[in-house]
Design an enzyme around this catalytic site. Structure first.
Site, mmCIF file in Angstrom:
data_model
loop_
_atom_site.group_PDB
_atom_site.id
_atom_site.type_symbol
_atom_site.label_atom_id
_atom_site.label_comp_id
_atom_site.label_asym_id
_atom_site.label_seq_id
_atom_site.Cartn_x
_atom_site.Cartn_y
_atom_site.Cartn_z
ATOM 1 N N LYS A 74 1.451 -1.109 0.032
ATOM 2 C CA LYS A 74 0.155 -0.022 -0.211
ATOM 3 C C LYS A 74 0.723 1.378 0.146
ATOM 4 C CE LYS A 74 -4.430 0.278 0.498
ATOM 5 N NZ LYS A 74 -6.280 -0.307 -0.145
ATOM 6 N N GLY A 110 -24.513 3.049 4.291
ATOM 7 C CA GLY A 110 -23.820 4.035 3.252
ATOM 8 C C GLY A 110 -24.840 3.458 1.512
ATOM 9 N N VAL A 111 -25.363 4.268 1.105
ATOM 10 C CA VAL A 111 -25.237 3.608 -0.420
ATOM 11 C C VAL A 111 -24.064 4.684 -1.441
ATOM 12 C CG1 VAL A 111 -27.551 2.586 -0.069
ATOM 13 C CG2 VAL A 111 -27.542 5.344 0.053
ATOM 14 N N GLY A 112 -22.773 4.707 -1.324
ATOM 15 C CA GLY A 112 -22.856 5.076 -2.192
ATOM 16 C C GLY A 112 -21.724 4.128 -3.529
ATOM 17 N N VAL A 138 -20.268 1.819 -4.471
ATOM 18 C CA VAL A 138 -20.497 0.227 -3.716
ATOM 19 C C VAL A 138 -21.851 -0.249 -3.376
ATOM 20 C CG1 VAL A 138 -19.460 -2.172 -2.535
ATOM 21 C CG2 VAL A 138 -18.358 -0.081 -3.852
#
Ligand code: NAD
Length: 355
Positions: free
Chosen positions: A80, A180-182, A184
């Site tokens: 990372k 969370g409905v971003g 994905v």
């Protein structure tokens, strides 16, 4: 604790500190375990309060990538990168290209792409200096957005969890609470509605909630209420660390299965879920669709192959749940065992000398 002590404790191989005065680039590229191959992992850009938090994050994130690659059968190690800076103000062409040159200098030992604070287009810029970038937009020859694949994997992983708990993987009539409905979460909601689920959503962005209500007729609750709603499955698709002592005691579900990274605040929470009879799908397995997509891009992208592999997360999670049940362990313990076993087995194979 000193940096070398931290590396030794978590099993890291290498930290590369890179700096370019002109562009203001300050970054660390972290390598955890490269037994399985080149380190693959995204590049995060964040304005960390201090150096220690920057180092801790790259250590934690690169280690997570070792687990994700190993358990899903990818031939990559864990890596990372973290760029220290505010993505709004400090990002520039020069900074991204300087970063790209450092990545190129690693000659393929590290392959990277987007993460929090970086966009797909940033790697088109960095890609002017290095070939070792993935997850590029389709117009730049990449495989495009990973969130559709990730959501597809979460959907299949959720079905595996439902099968383990209720003996059938049909989601029809099940109630799923999506936090969370971003990128994905919104795609996941579509899959769930198509299969006849009742869906309850929340998001701190009210416009995204309204869009879900308009498109699918789902119910919505406030971000605070989502933990305690009466549901079968709770699906965290927002941010990490949300399964903690405060939230877990509110949960009414039998299954936790969602896309967010690092959902468990600590291991004790994994044991607490197990004691409460809540089946937790380890995040780095269920959300691995995006990794499977970018790993495929390295060798020549084929969407059908990626979707098939991503649907296979169903079987992988089934194996993890069965193994956990047999030993009366939480699934996160079984997942860690699966990671170590694959690394050790392939390390043995690598002992065979090739001229
Ligand atoms: P995103 O930023 O598009 O969506 C996240 C959503 O969560 C946003 O709409 C945001 O408003 C909402 N949110 C933030 N805090 C919240 C809170 N307290 N309560 C309710 N909603 C909140 O991100 P994404 O790409 O959809 O990813 C979702 C999660 O899945 C992240 O944790 C990400 O790290 C993880 N993940 C994503 C991918 C991928 O391919 N996109 C792959 C693996 C893991």
């Amino acid at each position: 604790m000193g940096v070398f002590d931290k590396m030794a404790r978590q099993g890291h191989e290498q930290l590369s500190f890179v700096h370019d005065a002109e562009s203001g680039l300050k970054a660390i590229i972290g390598f955890h375990d490269t037994t399985l191959g080149s380190a693959l992992g995204g590049c995060r850009m964040y304005d960390y309060p201090d150096e220690e938090q920057l180092i801790d994050d790259v250590l934690r994130l690169s280690r997570g990538m070792t687990a994700k690659s190993a358990v899903t059968g990818c031939n990559h190690g864990g890596g990372k990168a973290v760029i220290w800076g505010d993505p709004e103000h400090d990002k520039s062409e020069a900074l991204l290209r300087a970063f790209g040159r450092f990545v190129e200098g690693l000659e393929g030992r590290f392959i990277t792409g987007t993460d929090l604070g970086t966009e797909y287009e940033d790697f088109v810029v960095a890609g002017q200096e290095t070939d070792w970038v993935v997850g590029l937009p389709e117009y730049a020859g990449g495989s495009g957005n990973t969130s559709v694949t990730t959501a597809y994997g979460v959907y299949h992983g959720m079905k595996a969890a439902v099968e383990h708990v209720w003996g059938s993987d049909s989601m029809k009539g099940k109630t799923v609470a999506v936090q969370g409905v971003g990128k994905v979460g919104s795609v996941l909601v579509g899959h769930l509605i198509d299969e006849g689920c009742s869906v309850i959503v929340t998001d701190i962005d009210e416009q995204l909630v309204e869009k879900m209500v308009d498109e699918h007729g789902v119910e919505s609750v406030s971000p605070e209420e989502i933990y305690s709603v009466d549901c079968d499955v709770f699906s965290p698709c927002a941010m990490g660390g949300i399964l903690n002592s405060e939230t877990v005691e509110q949960l009414q579900c039998r299954v936790v299965a969602g896309a967010a990274n690092n959902q468990l605040a600590d291991e004790e929470i994994g044991w607490e879920l197990h004691r409460r009879g809540i089946l937790y799908a380890p995040d780095y397995i269920i959300n691995a669709g995006g990794l499977l997509q970018v790993a495929d891009e390295i060798k020549g992208f084929d969407r059908e192959r990626v979707m098939r592999k991503t649907a296979g997360l169903y079987e992988l999670l089934g194996e993890c749940f069965a193994r956990a049940q047999e030993a009366d362990n939480p699934p996160f313990v079984a997942a860690e065992e699966m990671v170590q076993e694959r690394i050790e087995k392939i390390a043995q194979v690598n002992r065979i000398y090739l001229p």
